[in-house]
Design a protein around this motif. Structure first.
Motif, PDB file in Angstrom:
ATOM      1  N   SER A  88       0.806  -1.219   0.000  1.00 57.32           N
ATOM      2  CA  SER A  88       0.000   0.000   0.000  1.00 57.32           C
ATOM      3  C   SER A  88       0.838   1.268   0.000  1.00 57.32           C
ATOM      4  N   HIS A  89       2.101   1.156   0.433  1.00 57.87           N
ATOM      5  CA  HIS A  89       2.984   2.319   0.456  1.00 57.87           C
ATOM      6  C   HIS A  89       4.017   2.209  -0.657  1.00 57.87           C
ATOM      7  N   SER A  90       4.319   3.337  -1.273  1.00 56.94           N
ATOM      8  CA  SER A  90       5.322   3.366  -2.340  1.00 56.94           C
ATOM      9  C   SER A  90       6.645   3.954  -1.860  1.00 56.94           C
ATOM     10  N   ALA A  91       6.727   4.289  -0.587  1.00 59.88           N
ATOM     11  CA  ALA A  91       7.959   4.805   0.010  1.00 59.88           C
ATOM     12  C   ALA A  91       8.043   4.287   1.441  1.00 59.88           C
ATOM     13  N   GLY A  92       9.164   4.561   2.084  1.00 61.36           N
ATOM     14  CA  GLY A  92       9.391   4.036   3.417  1.00 61.36           C
ATOM     15  C   GLY A  92       8.331   4.451   4.424  1.00 61.36           C
ATOM     16  N   ILE A  93       8.002   3.523   5.338  1.00 63.20           N
ATOM     17  CA  ILE A  93       7.067   3.814   6.432  1.00 63.20           C
ATOM     18  C   ILE A  93       7.851   4.477   7.557  1.00 63.20           C
ATOM     19  N   SER A  94       7.428   5.649   7.970  1.00 60.46           N
ATOM     20  CA  SER A  94       8.141   6.389   9.009  1.00 60.46           C
ATOM     21  C   SER A  94       7.730   5.966  10.416  1.00 60.46           C
ATOM     22  N   GLU A  95       6.480   5.513  10.576  1.00 59.02           N
ATOM     23  CA  GLU A  95       6.043   5.058  11.901  1.00 59.02           C
ATOM     24  C   GLU A  95       4.759   4.249  11.770  1.00 59.02           C
ATOM     25  N   CYS A  96       4.549   3.362  12.743  1.00 62.82           N
ATOM     26  CA  CYS A  96       3.304   2.600  12.829  1.00 62.82           C
ATOM     27  C   CYS A  96       2.758   2.722  14.244  1.00 62.82           C
ATOM     28  N   ALA A  97       1.464   2.497  14.403  1.00 59.91           N
ATOM     29  CA  ALA A  97       0.841   2.591  15.723  1.00 59.91           C
ATOM     30  C   ALA A  97      -0.373   1.676  15.777  1.00 59.91           C
ATOM     31  N   LEU A  98      -0.535   0.991  16.894  1.00 61.46           N
ATOM     32  CA  LEU A  98      -1.697   0.131  17.114  1.00 61.46           C
ATOM     33  C   LEU A  98      -2.883   0.988  17.533  1.00 61.46           C
ATOM     34  N   VAL A  99      -4.089   0.631  17.080  1.00 60.37           N
ATOM     35  CA  VAL A  99      -5.310   1.313  17.504  1.00 60.37           C
ATOM     36  C   VAL A  99      -5.869   0.552  18.706  1.00 60.37           C
ATOM     37  N   PRO A 100      -5.802   1.119  19.922  1.00 55.10           N
ATOM     38  CA  PRO A 100      -6.236   0.407  21.124  1.00 55.10           C
ATOM     39  C   PRO A 100      -7.682  -0.071  21.028  1.00 55.10           C
ATOM     40  N   GLY A 101      -7.926  -1.261  21.573  1.00 52.53           N
ATOM     41  CA  GLY A 101      -9.275  -1.798  21.619  1.00 52.53           C
ATOM     42  C   GLY A 101      -9.798  -2.335  20.310  1.00 52.53           C
ATOM     43  N   THR A 102      -8.922  -2.394  19.299  1.00 48.06           N
ATOM     44  CA  THR A 102      -9.338  -2.890  17.985  1.00 48.06           C
ATOM     45  C   THR A 102      -8.291  -3.874  17.460  1.00 48.06           C
ATOM     46  N   ASN A 103      -8.576  -4.420  16.321  1.00 48.70           N
ATOM     47  CA  ASN A 103      -7.626  -5.297  15.648  1.00 48.70           C
ATOM     48  C   ASN A 103      -7.043  -4.568  14.437  1.00 48.70           C
ATOM     49  N   ARG A 104      -6.705  -3.292  14.647  1.00 51.28           N
ATOM     50  CA  ARG A 104      -6.226  -2.446  13.568  1.00 51.28           C
ATOM     51  C   ARG A 104      -4.915  -1.756  13.950  1.00 51.28           C
ATOM     52  N   MET A 105      -4.209  -1.325  12.918  1.00 57.31           N
ATOM     53  CA  MET A 105      -3.045  -0.457  13.116  1.00 57.31           C
ATOM     54  C   MET A 105      -3.009   0.556  11.977  1.00 57.31           C
ATOM     55  N   VAL A 106      -2.235   1.619  12.193  1.00 52.95           N
ATOM     56  CA  VAL A 106      -2.055   2.626  11.152  1.00 52.95           C
ATOM     57  C   VAL A 106      -0.568   2.784  10.864  1.00 52.95           C
ATOM     58  N   THR A 107      -0.263   3.118   9.623  1.00 51.70           N
ATOM     59  CA  THR A 107       1.104   3.415   9.207  1.00 51.70           C
ATOM     60  C   THR A 107       1.110   4.745   8.468  1.00 51.70           C
ATOM     61  N   VAL A 108       2.183   5.501   8.623  1.00 51.58           N
ATOM     62  CA  VAL A 108       2.359   6.740   7.860  1.00 51.58           C
ATOM     63  C   VAL A 108       3.674   6.645   7.106  1.00 51.58           C
ATOM     64  N   SER A 109       3.714   7.322   5.962  1.00 52.11           N
ATOM     65  CA  SER A 109       4.842   7.111   5.057  1.00 52.11           C
ATOM     66  C   SER A 109       5.293   8.394   4.394  1.00 52.11           C
ATOM     67  N   TRP A 110       6.494   8.319   3.837  1.00 53.41           N
ATOM     68  CA  TRP A 110       7.007   9.426   3.045  1.00 53.41           C
ATOM     69  C   TRP A 110       6.282   9.548   1.713  1.00 53.41           C
ATOM     70  N   ASP A 111       5.416   8.587   1.403  1.00 51.38           N
ATOM     71  CA  ASP A 111       4.635   8.710   0.164  1.00 51.38           C
ATOM     72  C   ASP A 111       3.397   9.573   0.352  1.00 51.38           C
ATOM     73  N   GLN A 112       3.311  10.249   1.518  1.00 53.95           N
ATOM     74  CA  GLN A 112       2.252  11.208   1.837  1.00 53.95           C
ATOM     75  C   GLN A 112       0.917  10.547   2.177  1.00 53.95           C
ATOM     76  N   THR A 113       0.914   9.261   2.501  1.00 52.92           N
ATOM     77  CA  THR A 113      -0.338   8.586   2.846  1.00 52.92           C
ATOM     78  C   THR A 113      -0.295   8.001   4.252  1.00 52.92           C
TER      79      THR A 113
END
Length: 373
Positions: A88-113
């Motif tokens: 899903s990312h076309s450039a390096g992921i700068s950080e990831c984080a778990l969403v508490p209370g769910t089975n989800r996580m988020v990632t942010v990237s230098w690809d602006q997404t």
């Protein structure tokens, strides 16, 4: 080597000539330094530098992100990658984080997404596009909000965790690129640090900056973290130091932050408190992880290596070199029988009967705080 004479980004060869170690508990046969008594696990799987890591699910899992455009969740006991999140990312992921209370996580990237993932299926649930490179992200403790920071217009974006809808955009929050953002434990403020060497707290209710601190760091402020109570904020810097800030009493206004330094010979890139705020851990470009005792405000141990490792510091309190550096007393845990340290200044009728690891399992209420600054 004097600090001023060393390259802040220079990497010395790790002990043992930098040879590879297999996964699993690493056994040391020759004791030459305190860290040689600390067991560790080696996790291999990313193709590029690891940018963030977070223990989760009662420390049974480790979530990592990398410049190889992927994130991985690991089983910390079996040392295997359970799932890889990529495509899903076309450039390096700068950080990831778990969403508490769910089975989800988020990632942010230098690809602006920013991308939200299902942890089990590794499917993308939603993607939000931003104007600039995303350098950091954080999720509120209730799992409802996500904050990310962009280098375009030095912008802070606060969004809903359910679908990525942006609720607030704060432009020109700093005068230069922001390096880290963190929700406080109560989810009421967002702390940001920056290349401009300042610290700012943005109030979600007032929707404005309520605190701005000139950190007195002499170089980029690279990271920050809160204690679980939200009272103390720690900042890490490329000037090879950390500083502690008492946000509750505001003593930093007259005294400045409490400085911790003289240990790292490279730029400090990360910091995090233990759940009970007794321990502060910092990571550096000198390939060391330093442990700091908050009761004595003293460095206790440095773990040096050039790979991604999971260190077990549960028994480090009994290493003589560590005990000798702190103003602590050694106690025996009434539950597991292991040894652990508490400050000598603690009143005898307030001493915990179990070590921090057993207290975390049983939900004990002993929560000592760092001393007043």
């Amino acid at each position: 080597m004097a600090l001023r004479d060393s390259d802040p980004l220079a990497l010395d060869e790790p002990a043992g000539g930098g040879q590879d170690h297999p996964g699993g508990w690493e056994e040391e046969t020759e004791v030459r330094q305190p860290s040689s008594k600390v067991p560790f696990k080696v996790l291999r799987g990313h193709g590029e530098a690891v940018t963030s890591c977070h223990l989760c699910f009662d420390d049974s899992r480790l979530l990592t992100s990398s410049h190889d455009n992927t994130a991985i969740i690991w089983d910390t006991d079996r040392l295997v990658a359970l799932q890889c999140y990529g495509g899903s990312h076309s450039a390096g992921i700068s950080e990831c984080a778990l969403v508490p209370g769910t089975n989800r996580m988020v990632t942010v990237s230098w690809d602006q997404t920013m991308v939200c993932w299902d942890l089990e299926t590794a499917k993308t649930l939603w993607t939000s596009r931003h104007a600039g490179l995303l350098t950091s992200c954080s999720v509120s403790s209730d799992g409802k909000l996500i904050v990310c920071v962009s280098d375009m217009d030095n912008e802070v974006d606060i969004s809903l965790a359910t679908n990525g809808e942006c609720l607030h955009k704060v432009k020109e929050h700093h005068s230069s690129t922001m390096t880290r953002c963190r929700f406080d434990p109560q989810g009421q403020h967002v702390a940001t640090v920056s290349v401009d060497r300042t610290i700012k707290l943005w109030d979600l209710l007032a929707q404005r900056t309520t605190m701005s601190i000139n950190s007195n760091h002499s170089n980029t402020v690279s990271s920050c973290c809160f204690t679980d109570s939200g009272r103390f904020l720690c900042t890490a810097s490329w000037d090879r130091s950390l500083q502690l800030w008492d946000l509750e009493t505001g003593t930093f206004r007259s005294r400045g932050g409490l400085r911790l330094e003289g240990v790292h010979v490279g730029s400090v890139s990360s910091c995090v408190f233990s759940a009970d705020a007794q321990l502060l851990v910092s990571g550096s470009y000198d390939r060391t992880v330093a442990l700091w005792d908050m009761a004595s405000q003293c460095h206790t141990l440095s773990l040096k290596d050039g790979t991604c490792r999971l260190w077990s510091v549960e028994a480090c309190d009994v290493i003589p070199e560590v005990v000798g550096k702190t103003e602590n007393q050694l106690l025996k845990c009434g539950q597991c029988g292991g040894s652990f340290c508490v400050p000598r200044s603690e009143a005898s009728d307030q001493l915990p009967t179990n070590c921090v690891f057993c207290r975390m399992k049983t939900g004990g209420r002993y929560r000592p705080q760092p001393p007043s600054l």
